[in-house]
Design a protein around this motif. Structure first.
Motif, PDB file in Angstrom:
ATOM      1  N   UNK A  13       0.806  -1.232   0.000  1.00 19.13           N
ATOM      2  CA  UNK A  13       0.000   0.000   0.000  1.00 19.13           C
ATOM      3  C   UNK A  13       0.836   1.276   0.000  1.00 19.13           C
ATOM      4  N   UNK A  14       1.928   1.310   0.775  1.00 20.65           N
ATOM      5  CA  UNK A  14       2.775   2.510   0.815  1.00 20.65           C
ATOM      6  C   UNK A  14       3.429   2.774  -0.540  1.00 20.65           C
ATOM      7  N   UNK A  15       3.873   1.691  -1.201  1.00 21.32           N
ATOM      8  CA  UNK A  15       4.493   1.834  -2.516  1.00 21.32           C
ATOM      9  C   UNK A  15       3.467   2.329  -3.531  1.00 21.32           C
ATOM     10  N   UNK A  16       2.255   1.785  -3.492  1.00 24.06           N
ATOM     11  CA  UNK A  16       1.204   2.246  -4.400  1.00 24.06           C
ATOM     12  C   UNK A  16       0.979   3.748  -4.252  1.00 24.06           C
ATOM     13  N   UNK A  17       0.972   4.204  -3.013  1.00 23.89           N
ATOM     14  CA  UNK A  17       0.756   5.629  -2.780  1.00 23.89           C
ATOM     15  C   UNK A  17       1.905   6.456  -3.314  1.00 23.89           C
ATOM     16  N   UNK A  18       3.142   5.966  -3.145  1.00 25.74           N
ATOM     17  CA  UNK A  18       4.317   6.696  -3.656  1.00 25.74           C
ATOM     18  C   UNK A  18       4.312   6.765  -5.180  1.00 25.74           C
ATOM     19  N   UNK A  19       3.959   5.650  -5.812  1.00 26.83           N
ATOM     20  CA  UNK A  19       3.891   5.642  -7.280  1.00 26.83           C
ATOM     21  C   UNK A  19       2.859   6.650  -7.765  1.00 26.83           C
ATOM     22  N   UNK A  20       1.732   6.684  -7.078  1.00 24.60           N
ATOM     23  CA  UNK A  20       0.668   7.612  -7.456  1.00 24.60           C
ATOM     24  C   UNK A  20       1.080   9.062  -7.219  1.00 24.60           C
ATOM     25  N   UNK A  21       1.734   9.322  -6.082  1.00 26.86           N
ATOM     26  CA  UNK A  21       2.075  10.702  -5.704  1.00 26.86           C
ATOM     27  C   UNK A  21       3.245  11.275  -6.499  1.00 26.86           C
ATOM     28  N   UNK A  22       4.228  10.433  -6.849  1.00 26.82           N
ATOM     29  CA  UNK A  22       5.448  10.954  -7.487  1.00 26.82           C
ATOM     30  C   UNK A  22       5.429  10.857  -9.004  1.00 26.82           C
ATOM     31  N   UNK A  23       4.577   9.971  -9.556  1.00 30.74           N
ATOM     32  CA  UNK A  23       4.540   9.811 -11.004  1.00 30.74           C
ATOM     33  C   UNK A  23       3.553  10.751 -11.669  1.00 30.74           C
ATOM     34  N   UNK A  24       3.478  10.656 -12.993  1.00 29.55           N
ATOM     35  CA  UNK A  24       2.541  11.492 -13.744  1.00 29.55           C
ATOM     36  C   UNK A  24       2.126  10.764 -15.025  1.00 29.55           C
ATOM     37  N   UNK A  25       0.932  11.074 -15.487  1.00 29.28           N
ATOM     38  CA  UNK A  25       0.380  10.441 -16.679  1.00 29.28           C
ATOM     39  C   UNK A  25       0.927  11.109 -17.941  1.00 29.28           C
ATOM     40  N   UNK A  26       1.290  10.279 -18.910  1.00 33.79           N
ATOM     41  CA  UNK A  26       1.757  10.793 -20.195  1.00 33.79           C
ATOM     42  C   UNK A  26       1.026  10.043 -21.300  1.00 33.79           C
ATOM     43  N   UNK A  27       0.403  10.788 -22.199  1.00 38.88           N
ATOM     44  CA  UNK A  27      -0.286  10.198 -23.341  1.00 38.88           C
ATOM     45  C   UNK A  27       0.571  10.409 -24.586  1.00 38.88           C
ATOM     46  N   UNK A  28       0.809   9.314 -25.303  1.00 34.28           N
ATOM     47  CA  UNK A  28       1.721   9.354 -26.444  1.00 34.28           C
ATOM     48  C   UNK A  28       1.002   8.831 -27.683  1.00 34.28           C
ATOM     49  N   UNK A  29       1.133   9.570 -28.777  1.00 35.07           N
ATOM     50  CA  UNK A  29       0.535   9.151 -30.041  1.00 35.07           C
ATOM     51  C   UNK A  29       1.409   8.113 -30.744  1.00 35.07           C
ATOM     52  N   UNK A  30       0.782   7.289 -31.556  1.00 35.65           N
ATOM     53  CA  UNK A  30       1.498   6.273 -32.324  1.00 35.65           C
ATOM     54  C   UNK A  30       2.651   6.911 -33.110  1.00 35.65           C
ATOM     55  N   UNK A  31       3.846   6.316 -32.977  1.00 31.96           N
ATOM     56  CA  UNK A  31       5.020   6.798 -33.700  1.00 31.96           C
ATOM     57  C   UNK A  31       5.858   7.800 -32.934  1.00 31.96           C
ATOM     58  N   UNK A  32       5.330   8.348 -31.827  1.00 30.37           N
ATOM     59  CA  UNK A  32       6.089   9.330 -31.047  1.00 30.37           C
ATOM     60  C   UNK A  32       7.150   8.640 -30.183  1.00 30.37           C
ATOM     61  N   UNK A  33       8.220   9.397 -29.876  1.00 25.22           N
ATOM     62  CA  UNK A  33       9.309   8.876 -29.049  1.00 25.22           C
ATOM     63  C   UNK A  33       8.977   9.092 -27.571  1.00 25.22           C
ATOM     64  N   UNK A  34       9.289   8.076 -26.767  1.00 21.81           N
ATOM     65  CA  UNK A  34       9.138   8.181 -25.319  1.00 21.81           C
ATOM     66  C   UNK A  34      10.503   8.356 -24.655  1.00 21.81           C
ATOM     67  N   UNK A  35      11.486   7.583 -25.105  1.00 20.75           N
ATOM     68  CA  UNK A  35      12.861   7.666 -24.609  1.00 20.75           C
ATOM     69  C   UNK A  35      13.786   7.624 -25.812  1.00 20.75           C
ATOM     70  N   UNK A  36      14.828   8.440 -25.794  1.00 21.60           N
ATOM     71  CA  UNK A  36      15.824   8.456 -26.864  1.00 21.60           C
ATOM     72  C   UNK A  36      17.191   8.075 -26.319  1.00 21.60           C
ATOM     73  N   UNK A  37      18.067   7.488 -27.168  1.00 18.01           N
ATOM     74  CA  UNK A  37      19.417   7.143 -26.728  1.00 18.01           C
ATOM     75  C   UNK A  37      20.171   8.389 -26.250  1.00 18.01           C
ATOM     76  N   UNK A  38      20.990   8.194 -25.208  1.00 22.99           N
ATOM     77  CA  UNK A  38      21.781   9.293 -24.684  1.00 22.99           C
ATOM     78  C   UNK A  38      21.093  10.107 -23.622  1.00 22.99           C
ATOM     79  N   UNK A  39      19.794   9.830 -23.386  1.00 22.99           N
ATOM     80  CA  UNK A  39      19.055  10.577 -22.375  1.00 22.99           C
ATOM     81  C   UNK A  39      19.581  10.242 -20.993  1.00 22.99           C
ATOM     82  N   UNK A  40      19.818  11.273 -20.181  1.00 24.49           N
ATOM     83  CA  UNK A  40      20.334  11.081 -18.833  1.00 24.49           C
ATOM     84  C   UNK A  40      19.212  11.202 -17.812  1.00 24.49           C
ATOM     85  N   UNK A  41      19.139  10.215 -16.914  1.00 24.48           N
ATOM     86  CA  UNK A  41      18.209  10.262 -15.783  1.00 24.48           C
ATOM     87  C   UNK A  41      16.771  10.538 -16.230  1.00 24.48           C
ATOM     88  N   UNK A  42      16.338   9.831 -17.242  1.00 24.58           N
ATOM     89  CA  UNK A  42      14.959   9.970 -17.677  1.00 24.58           C
ATOM     90  C   UNK A  42      14.021   9.238 -16.742  1.00 24.58           C
TER      91      UNK A  42
END
Length: 206
Positions: A13-42
Motif C-alpha cells: 500500500x505505501x508503494x502504491x501511494x508513492x507511485x501515485x504521488x510521485x509519477x505522472x500520466x503521459x499520453x503518447x501518439x502512435x510513432x512518437x518517441x518516449x525515450x531516446x538514446x543518450x538521455x540522462x536520468x529519464x
C-alpha cells in the motif's frame, strides 16, 4: 487509470501511494518517441494501455527491435541505465496510442531496497527480457529468415491483439535487420501459401 492498475498489482500500500504521488500520466501518439538514446536520468515508463517498442542502435547505425512493452510492463533496460546512472542505450517508440505512468528514476534505488514487491517486479522484468533474448538468439542461430519473419508477424499479432500487422515492408525489414527486397519476396511466398493476405501497408494473418 493508474488507480485501476495499482489495485490489480501486488505492490505494498505505501508503494502504491508513492507511485501515485510521485509519477505522472503521459499520453503518447502512435510513432512518437518516449525515450531516446543518450538521455540522462529519464523517467521510467509503466505502460497503462497500448504498446511500446524498444530499439537499440548498433555501432553500424542500424536499429534492432529488442522487445515490445505491453500493459503492466516497464522497460528493464531503462531501469538498468538509471540504476547505474548511465545514459539511455535504447530508443522507446509508441507502436500504438499509449498511456503511460512515468516514474521518476530518483526513486528506483530506494524502492528496490525498501519494497520487496518492487524488487520482484524489477527482477521479473529482467527475466522476461532475458527469456525473449534467448528466443531471439535461438531464432538467429537455428531459424531461417522465412521462419523468423513468420514468428515476427505472430509476435506482433499477439502484442497488438490484432490479426492485421499495419507496417510497410521497409519497416519490417528494419526491425528484422534485413533488406526490403528479402521481406517482400518472403511475404509474397507466405501469401501464395495462404498464410497471409497483403493489402497496402497492411498484412493480415490468416
Amino acid at each position: 487509470m493508474i488507480e485501476e492498475h495499482l489495485l490489480q498489482s501486488s505492490f505494498e500500500p505505501l508503494l502504491k501511494q508513492e507511485i501515485k504521488d510521485t509519477g505522472y500520466l503521459k499520453k503518447v501518439k502512435k510513432g512518437d518517441h518516449v525515450i531516446d538514446p543518450g538521455l540522462n536520468k529519464g523517467d521510467i515508463p509503466l505502460v497503462l494501455s497500448g504498446i511500446l517498442k524498444v530499439y537499440r542502435k548498433e555501432a553500424t547505425g542500424n536499429e534492432v527491435l529488442l522487445y515490445y512493452l505491453e500493459k503492466g510492463e516497464t522497460c528493464a533496460m531503462s531501469i538498468t541505465c538509471c540504476l547505474e546512472q548511465k545514459p539511455s542505450e535504447v530508443k522507446v517508440i509508441a507502436e500504438t496510442d499509449v498511456e503511460i505512468w512515468m516514474i521518476p528514476s530518483v526513486n528506483l534505488d530506494r524502492w528496490v531496497s525498501k519494497y520487496p514487491s518492487f524488487r520482484r517486479y524489477v527482477f521479473q522484468a529482467y527475466q522476461t527480457r532475458f527469456d525473449e533474448l534467448m528466443q531471439t538468439i535461438d531464432s538467429l542461430v537455428f531459424t531461417n529468415m522465412e521462419e523468423r519473419l513468420m514468428k515476427y508477424l505472430l509476435d506482433t499479432k499477439q502484442a497488438t491483439a490484432s490479426f492485421e500487422v499495419v507496417k510497410t515492408h521497409r519497416e519490417i525489414a528494419n526491425e528484422l535487420n534485413t533488406s526490403r527486397v528479402v521481406v517482400s519476396r518472403l511475404l509474397k511466398k507466405l501469401e501464395r501459401e495462404n498464410k497471409i493476405l497483403q493489402r497496402r501497408n497492411c498484412i493480415e494473418i490468416l
